[in-house]
Design an enzyme around this catalytic site. Structure first.
Site, short mmCIF file in Angstrom:
data_model
loop_
_atom_site.label_atom_id
_atom_site.label_comp_id
_atom_site.label_asym_id
_atom_site.label_seq_id
_atom_site.Cartn_x
_atom_site.Cartn_y
_atom_site.Cartn_z
N TYR A 116 3.74 9.24 -11.42
CA TYR A 116 2.78 8.60 -10.51
C TYR A 116 1.71 7.86 -11.30
O TYR A 116 1.40 6.69 -11.03
CB TYR A 116 2.15 9.69 -9.62
CG TYR A 116 1.18 9.18 -8.58
CD1 TYR A 116 1.63 8.64 -7.38
CD2 TYR A 116 -0.20 9.25 -8.79
CE1 TYR A 116 0.74 8.19 -6.42
CE2 TYR A 116 -1.10 8.80 -7.84
CZ TYR A 116 -0.63 8.27 -6.64
OH TYR A 116 -1.52 7.82 -5.70
N ILE A 143 -8.95 10.46 -1.58
CA ILE A 143 -9.19 10.00 -0.22
C ILE A 143 -8.55 11.02 0.72
O ILE A 143 -7.40 11.45 0.47
CB ILE A 143 -8.56 8.60 0.01
CG1 ILE A 143 -8.84 7.65 -1.17
CG2 ILE A 143 -9.04 8.02 1.32
CD1 ILE A 143 -10.26 7.33 -1.45
N ASN A 167 0.82 -1.23 0.00
CA ASN A 167 0.00 0.00 0.00
C ASN A 167 0.84 1.27 0.00
O ASN A 167 0.36 2.34 -0.38
CB ASN A 167 -0.91 -0.05 1.24
CG ASN A 167 -1.57 1.28 1.53
OD1 ASN A 167 -2.46 1.70 0.80
ND2 ASN A 167 -1.12 1.96 2.58
N SER A 218 -4.32 3.32 -8.05
CA SER A 218 -4.98 4.62 -7.98
C SER A 218 -5.86 4.81 -9.20
O SER A 218 -5.61 4.22 -10.25
CB SER A 218 -3.92 5.74 -7.97
OG SER A 218 -4.53 7.00 -8.12
N LYS A 231 1.16 3.82 -11.22
CA LYS A 231 -0.08 3.21 -10.73
C LYS A 231 -0.73 2.35 -11.81
O LYS A 231 -1.32 1.31 -11.51
CB LYS A 231 -1.03 4.29 -10.21
CG LYS A 231 -0.50 5.00 -8.95
CD LYS A 231 -0.29 4.02 -7.80
CE LYS A 231 -0.01 4.70 -6.46
NZ LYS A 231 0.20 3.75 -5.37
P1 NAD Z 1 -0.16 8.37 3.24
O1 NAD Z 1 0.88 9.37 2.91
O2 NAD Z 1 -0.88 8.46 4.53
O3 NAD Z 1 0.41 6.90 3.10
C1 NAD Z 1 1.52 6.57 2.31
C2 NAD Z 1 2.44 5.74 3.16
O4 NAD Z 1 3.54 5.27 2.39
C3 NAD Z 1 3.00 6.55 4.32
O5 NAD Z 1 2.71 5.85 5.52
C4 NAD Z 1 4.50 6.57 4.05
O6 NAD Z 1 5.28 6.53 5.22
C5 NAD Z 1 4.68 5.31 3.24
N1 NAD Z 1 5.92 5.34 2.46
C6 NAD Z 1 6.39 6.36 1.69
N2 NAD Z 1 7.60 6.02 1.20
C7 NAD Z 1 7.89 4.79 1.65
C8 NAD Z 1 8.99 3.91 1.52
N3 NAD Z 1 10.07 4.23 0.77
N4 NAD Z 1 8.94 2.71 2.14
C9 NAD Z 1 7.87 2.37 2.89
N5 NAD Z 1 6.80 3.16 3.08
C10 NAD Z 1 6.82 4.36 2.47
O7 NAD Z 1 -1.22 8.44 2.05
P2 NAD Z 1 -2.38 7.43 1.65
O8 NAD Z 1 -3.37 8.27 0.94
O9 NAD Z 1 -2.80 6.62 2.80
O10 NAD Z 1 -1.66 6.53 0.55
C11 NAD Z 1 -1.68 5.11 0.60
C12 NAD Z 1 -1.65 4.59 -0.82
O11 NAD Z 1 -2.84 4.98 -1.49
C13 NAD Z 1 -0.50 5.13 -1.68
O12 NAD Z 1 0.02 4.09 -2.48
C14 NAD Z 1 -1.18 6.17 -2.55
O13 NAD Z 1 -0.50 6.38 -3.77
C15 NAD Z 1 -2.52 5.53 -2.75
N6 NAD Z 1 -3.58 6.45 -3.16
C16 NAD Z 1 -3.96 7.49 -2.36
C17 NAD Z 1 -4.97 8.34 -2.78
C18 NAD Z 1 -5.44 9.50 -1.95
O14 NAD Z 1 -6.18 10.37 -2.46
N7 NAD Z 1 -5.09 9.60 -0.68
C19 NAD Z 1 -5.57 8.14 -4.02
C20 NAD Z 1 -5.17 7.07 -4.80
C21 NAD Z 1 -4.17 6.22 -4.36
#
Ligand code: NAD
Length: 272
Positions: free
Chosen positions: A179, A212, A112, A164, A183
């Site tokens: 990105y 989100i 994730n 995503s 994805k």
């Molecule tokens: P978030 O920033 O809370 O979570 C991302 C997590 O990835 C963080 O906990 C961060 O510490 C971790 N991370 C970053 N670099 C890392 C590394 N090198 N090794 C290990 N962990 C690492 O944001 P989120 O929204 O919870 O994102 C979670 C996933 O959902 C991501 O893959 C993001 O691309 C995807 N996503 C998010 C959204 C949104 O709108 N929030 C939309 C589509 C997809």
């Protein structure tokens, strides 16, 4: 029965009469990367409520142990934390081994972790492309690979990758070529692995969230959020708790015949 008939025989699918039992994860071990915040933390809570023990992998959070303790207390499951950089394969491999050693089993890997970025434009630095790809794409593969090696030995296991909606549509108004491409790659990575894993009983799927409300999207300027909401038929972003259900479905036996699929949860953005 002929050898041919044998090979198409249904090999005892894990079917329960009770739909609620199909969604239970009692005693199973789940790794979730990016588990100390945002989507990862809320999904972790959802799976713990269904009985799963959790290996919360985090990267830079200072609250991981505190959050893990809260989940363990709220749901009476075992939760341990591991600091892992998912872009480093040897670290991923070592953390999978340590998780198996600590919990005695591994059932689900949720890849994730991810970072947002506008890298990939003609004027952006190549180093930024490499860094984003290493986390958002290579990292997903590394986690699924390291867990897949354990799953193959035991003849079962579930992989879930967070992709995503940007993997389906070039997300606007912010340009984020790397990105988006990563994805899209994650969606196809899960699809491709699902074909290979099906040979020995493993499943792999992906989830494609839309907007989100987490650190990734929450820090965006108001004007950008307003534009996003305007492009989303439901006219809002989602609370990360609205994603718990799809991850629970995919992690549990409720999805025993689901593999190679991507689930878009985006308030209608890509349907528009
Ligand atoms: P978030 O920033 O809370 O979570 C991302 C997590 O990835 C963080 O906990 C961060 O510490 C971790 N991370 C970053 N670099 C890392 C590394 N090198 N090794 C290990 N962990 C690492 O944001 P989120 O929204 O919870 O994102 C979670 C996933 O959902 C991501 O893959 C993001 O691309 C995807 N996503 C998010 C959204 C949104 O709108 N929030 C939309 C589509 C997809």
């Amino acid at each position: 029965m002929s050898a041919n008939q044998q090979s198409i025989r249904n090999p005892d699918p894990p079917v329960q009469d009770s739909v609620f039992k199909q969604f239970r994860l009692d005693g199973r071990t789940v790794i979730i990367t990016g588990g100390a915040g945002g989507i990862g933390y809320e999904v972790a809570r959802g799976l713990a409520e269904a009985g799963a023990n959790l290996a919360l992998w985090y990267h830079s959070s200072t609250q991981a142990d505190q959050l893990a303790g809260k989940i363990a207390k709220d749901f009476g499951v075992k939760v341990a934390t591991y600091k892992v950089d998912v872009s480093d394969y040897s670290a991923v491999e070592a953390a999978v081994s340590k998780t198996v050693q600590d919990f005695g089993r591994l059932d689900v890997m949720i890849a994730n972790a991810g970072i947002p970025s506008k890298a990939g434009g003609l004027d952006d630095r190549l180093e930024d492309w490499t860094k984003v790809r290493a986390i958002d794409f290579d990292g997903a593969y590394y986690c699924l690979r390291a867990a897949g090696l354990v799953f193959r030995k035991q003849g079962h296991g579930v992989g879930i990758a967070t992709a995503s909606m940007s993997g389906h549509a070039a997300n606007v108004p912010q340009e984020q070529t790397c990105y988006n491409a990563c994805k899209a790659g994650v969606i196809h990575l899960a699809k491709s692995l699902s074909v290979e894993w099906a040979k020995w009983g493993g499943r792999v799927n992906s989830v494609s969230p839309g907007y989100i409300n987490t650190a990734i999207s929450g820090d965006c300027p108001f004007e950008m959020k307003e534009a996003w909401f305007g492009l989303t038929p439901m006219k809002r972003d989602a609370d990360p708790r609205e994603l718990k259900g799809i991850y629970l479905y995919l992690a549990s036996d409720a999805s025993s015949y689901t593999t190679g699929a991507d689930f878009v949860i985006d308030g209608g953005y890509t349907a528009r």
